[in-house]
Scaffold this active site. Structure first.
Site, PDB file in Angstrom:
ATOM      1  N   CYS A   2       0.820  -1.209   0.000  1.00 33.36           N
ATOM      2  CA  CYS A   2       0.000   0.000   0.000  1.00 33.36           C
ATOM      3  C   CYS A   2       0.854   1.259   0.000  1.00 33.36           C
ATOM      4  CB  CYS A   2      -0.894   0.007   1.228  1.00 33.36           C
ATOM      5  SG  CYS A   2      -1.789  -1.530   1.506  1.00 33.36           S
ATOM      6  N   ARG A  27       3.534   0.599  -6.594  1.00 35.08           N
ATOM      7  CA  ARG A  27       3.551  -0.326  -5.471  1.00 35.08           C
ATOM      8  C   ARG A  27       2.443  -1.378  -5.587  1.00 35.08           C
ATOM      9  NH1 ARG A  27       6.571   2.085  -1.177  1.00 35.08           N
ATOM     10  NH2 ARG A  27       5.534   0.826   0.392  1.00 35.08           N
ATOM     11  N   TRP A  74      -3.717  -2.305  -1.198  1.00 29.57           N
ATOM     12  CA  TRP A  74      -3.572  -3.644  -1.786  1.00 29.57           C
ATOM     13  C   TRP A  74      -4.229  -4.600  -0.812  1.00 29.57           C
ATOM     14  CZ3 TRP A  74      -0.979  -8.422  -1.047  1.00 29.57           C
ATOM     15  CH2 TRP A  74      -0.787  -9.184  -2.209  1.00 29.57           C
ATOM     16  N   ASN A  98      -0.400   0.713   5.944  1.00 29.99           N
ATOM     17  CA  ASN A  98       0.278  -0.292   5.131  1.00 29.99           C
ATOM     18  C   ASN A  98       0.777  -1.367   6.074  1.00 29.99           C
ATOM     19  OD1 ASN A  98       1.789  -1.790   3.334  1.00 29.99           O
ATOM     20  ND2 ASN A  98       3.423  -0.297   3.124  1.00 29.99           N
ATOM     21  N   GLY A  99       0.385  -2.627   5.836  1.00 27.93           N
ATOM     22  CA  GLY A  99       0.852  -3.709   6.689  1.00 27.93           C
ATOM     23  C   GLY A  99      -0.298  -4.587   7.140  1.00 27.93           C
ATOM     24  N   GLU A 478      13.691 -16.816 -14.810  1.00 26.46           N
ATOM     25  CA  GLU A 478      13.315 -15.407 -14.829  1.00 26.46           C
ATOM     26  C   GLU A 478      12.401 -15.085 -16.009  1.00 26.46           C
ATOM     27  OE1 GLU A 478      13.289 -11.154 -14.160  1.00 26.46           O
ATOM     28  OE2 GLU A 478      13.246 -12.995 -12.980  1.00 26.46           O
ATOM     29  N   LYS A 482       8.624 -13.598 -15.626  1.00 24.59           N
ATOM     30  CA  LYS A 482       8.172 -12.354 -16.254  1.00 24.59           C
ATOM     31  C   LYS A 482       6.890 -12.580 -17.049  1.00 24.59           C
ATOM     32  CE  LYS A 482      10.896  -9.384 -14.772  1.00 24.59           C
ATOM     33  NZ  LYS A 482      10.761 -10.166 -13.547  1.00 24.59           N
ATOM     34  N   GLU A 485       3.990 -13.014 -14.656  1.00 23.87           N
ATOM     35  CA  GLU A 485       3.659 -11.802 -13.913  1.00 23.87           C
ATOM     36  C   GLU A 485       2.779 -10.847 -14.702  1.00 23.87           C
ATOM     37  OE1 GLU A 485       7.166 -10.538 -10.889  1.00 23.87           O
ATOM     38  OE2 GLU A 485       7.727 -10.571 -12.987  1.00 23.87           O
ATOM     39  N   HIS A 501      13.389 -35.839 -17.643  1.00 22.22           N
ATOM     40  CA  HIS A 501      13.051 -36.397 -16.330  1.00 22.22           C
ATOM     41  C   HIS A 501      11.645 -36.000 -15.905  1.00 22.22           C
ATOM     42  CE1 HIS A 501      17.056 -38.006 -15.588  1.00 22.22           C
ATOM     43  NE2 HIS A 501      17.534 -36.878 -16.096  1.00 22.22           N
ATOM     44  N   LYS A 600       4.750  -3.881  -5.894  1.00 20.88           N
ATOM     45  CA  LYS A 600       6.165  -3.653  -6.181  1.00 20.88           C
ATOM     46  C   LYS A 600       7.042  -4.021  -4.991  1.00 20.88           C
ATOM     47  CE  LYS A 600       9.714  -2.257  -8.558  1.00 20.88           C
ATOM     48  NZ  LYS A 600      10.186  -3.128  -9.646  1.00 20.88           N
TER      49      LYS A 600
END
Length: 605
Positions: A2, A27, A74, A98-99, A478, A482, A485, A501, A600
């Site tokens: 947030c 964020r 968020w 925030n938290g 990576e 991406k 995401e 395998h 973020k």
């Protein structure tokens, strides 16, 4: 997570609060709101979704007042609805948070038993009620605020308005960051330097457990015990105030193209190209280090995995890389000769910070590789290792990743020289190779037109596999991350040798396979895996150099990367992976810079 902004000003606060919240969009958020003091009382405007929705509310219902707080939420407790959007109000108190308040349930039950009514599903609303309860008993605002802080448990950054008081905002932090901004006749609090950047370049970083009261002219700061303290006022770069996309459609596109500069700026802190030496930041040494324990999350973890290969191959230095959210909970065995290295773009990632603190309690020497040089992690570690990527706004990390790999590669050279696994001549050669990386990254960006063509077809599929070997294995992970995401396409990265395998069972004509294959010592083995894929009819996207292109299977799409020394292959091949994910997402029409459900800076566990 947030975003928080608070302004004690002399002109209408709402437009400036909105401007700051727009700078905090990176964020991640799913609702937003403002609260201001108007004629001595609190008025509030909120809306679910993007800030455009809040701006529409403000157009219909303007919010006057020169003192106010703003928030982008968020969702954690409760869905992203208007009722759950911050700020929350109870009596004379409005709160942005925030938290996570971990003990909110018993506190809420206690307050309900006293007759208090809750209007949201959030944990945050208990904060407003606890303060208002103390105010109703006659306590002064700071006393009421401290009484609330003594009751709550968890992680929080708070901004609080109290009606009927002189211009005043209260703030506190435990876990998530909070800064104080100093102006002339006006003061600010915010989640980071970018939040207050439009208004001032003079800021103080609150330390763990600090709380603060700001008015027009001053900030009174107290530590967790209630003792008045001073925190250093920093002059931050004006760039923190002016983060713009320029001519790019998205911040992510700009940041992909920023990578040559970001890497050059980072390498300047670690390399002496004239002497051909790797230089270490002040106070940092590999003396007595027999092992490195890297802790990180997400893309930073994959930068650490890349570094593991390099440290062990070049410096013969054992490295363990662990996801920070798992590391401390398994009670790992560590030794005093281990260097604990935390990697985080923001320096505020909650799990990584907790792992770093755990390592300190075990007596390990600690270092933090961070892009935010005044962050909590930078201050908590024994040594701060900087990246100089500049502000990264897109949620999906790009230039922060390559800047981290640049810094880690330079540390590899320094460690190898210290341990005697390379001589001065080889050190100079590797320094020269690493100095070429920014130029080659720039050349690698020239594949964008080809990537756009390939991305259109890829945007129609449901699943994608990425294959790599050695140094490109982490890059395969990576690349898959991406794509997941920002395009929401299921993707998995595998070590190419693991294909037979199990994962080869997934291969069919509808499952594209992205193969990352520089012509290094492992190229022939990767080529064999690629042929296995081709024999089963899977579409292949091969990322390779000119020499490797001649070995591409028929009908494969080839993305041509510059030829480079294997030492810097992860840096040179990264742009193609990033651009592929970016253009797939653009074709799909997803929110590239603020993908759903992501933030973020993850400042809670």
């Amino acid at each position: 997570m947030c975003g928080i902004i608070g302004i004690v000003g002399t002109s209408t606060a709402a437009p400036r609060l909105i401007d700051s919240l727009k700078r905090l969009e990176y964020r991640g958020y799913d609702s937003a709101g403002l609260a201001c003091i108007v004629d001595g009382a609190i008025e509030r405007r909120r809306a679910p979704g993007k800030l455009l929705n809040l701006e529409a509310v403000l157009k219909d219902e303007p919010l006057p007042g020169t003192v106010g707080i703003g928030h982008t939420r968020w969702a954690t407790h409760g869905a992203p609805t208007t009722a759950n959007a911050h700020p929350h109000i109870a009596g004379r108190v409005a709160v942005a948070h925030n938290g996570i308040i971990e003990n909110f349930a018993p506190l809420k039950a206690e307050l309900i038993a006293e007759g208090r009514v809750f209007l949201s599903e959030t944990d945050t609303e208990v904060v407003a009620h606890l303060i208002d309860r103390e105010l109703s008993k006659g306590s002064e605002p700071l006393v009421a605020f401290k009484a609330m802080l003594d009751r709550i448990e968890g992680a929080y950054a708070l901004a609080v308005l109290i009606s009927g008081e002189q211009p005043l905002i209260l703030g506190a932090r435990f876990g998530p960051p909070l800064v104080v901004g100093y102006g002339e006749g006006k003061m600010f609090i915010g989640s980071d330097a970018i939040a207050v950047g439009p208004f001032t370049t003079r800021i103080s970083y609150l330390e763990e457990g600090d709380y603060v009261a700001i008015d027009h002219d001053s900030a009174r700061i107290f530590d967790a015990s209630g003792r008045s303290v001073k925190r250093k006022v920093h002059q931050v770069a004006a760039s923190a105030a002016m983060v713009e996309k320029g001519n790019y459609r998205h911040f992510m596109a700009k940041e992909i193209h920023d990578q040559p500069d970001a890497c050059q700026h980072t390498l300047s802190a670690y390399l002496d190209p004239v002497a051909g030496r790797a230089k270490l930041p002040p106070g940092f040494s590999f003396e007595g280090v027999e092992r490195i324990q890297i802790v990180a999350c997400g893309t930073a973890y994959l930068a650490g995995l890349t570094a593991k290969y390099l440290f062990e191959q070049v410096a013969d230095l054992p490295v363990d890389v662990e996801i920070a959210s798992e590391f401390r909970y398994r009670d790992p065995a560590v030794s005093k000769s281990t260097l604990a290295l935390a990697i985080s773009q923001s320096g505020e990632t909650a799990d990584t910070l907790a792992a770093l603190k755990w390592c300190k309690t075990k007596g390990l020497k600690t270092a933090a590789l961070v892009n935010a040089h005044q962050s909590t992690m930078a201050r908590e570690a024994d040594m701060m290792l900087p990246t100089n990527a500049g502000p990264e706004i897109g949620v999906a990390s790009t230039k922060a990743f390559t800047a981290q790999v640049c810094a880690l590669s330079a540390l590899v050279i320094a460690a190898a020289r210290h341990r005697g696994t390379i001589d001065a001549a080889e050190e100079a050669r590797l320094v020269g190779v690493l100095m070429e990386a920014p130029r080659l990254i720039g050349e690698a960006l020239a594949v964008e037109d080809k990537v756009k063509e390939i991305a259109y077809g890829l945007s129609k599929v449901r699943d994608v596999l990425y294959l790599g070997r050695g140094l490109t294995y982490a890059l395969a992970l990576e690349g898959a991350l991406k794509l997941k995401e920002i395009s929401y396409i299921h993707a998995e990265g595998y070590a190419a040798g693991e294909l037979k395998h199990g994962p080869i069972a997934l291969i069919d004509e509808a499952t594209p396979v992205v193969v990352i294959a520089p012509t290094d010592a492992l190229f022939e083995k990767t080529q064999s895996n690629m042929q296995e894929v081709a024999a089963r009819g899977a579409p292949i996207i091969l990322i390779t150099d000119a020499a490797g292109m001649h070995h591409a299977p028929k009908l494969a799409d080839v993305i041509l990367a510059p030829a480079c020394d294997p030492f810097i292959a992860p840096l040179v091949y990264a742009p193609a992976m990033q651009l592929l994910a970016y253009h797939v997402a653009v074709h799909k029409g997803t929110d590239v810079d603020q993908p759903r459900n992501l933030a973020k800076s993850v400042t809670v566990e």
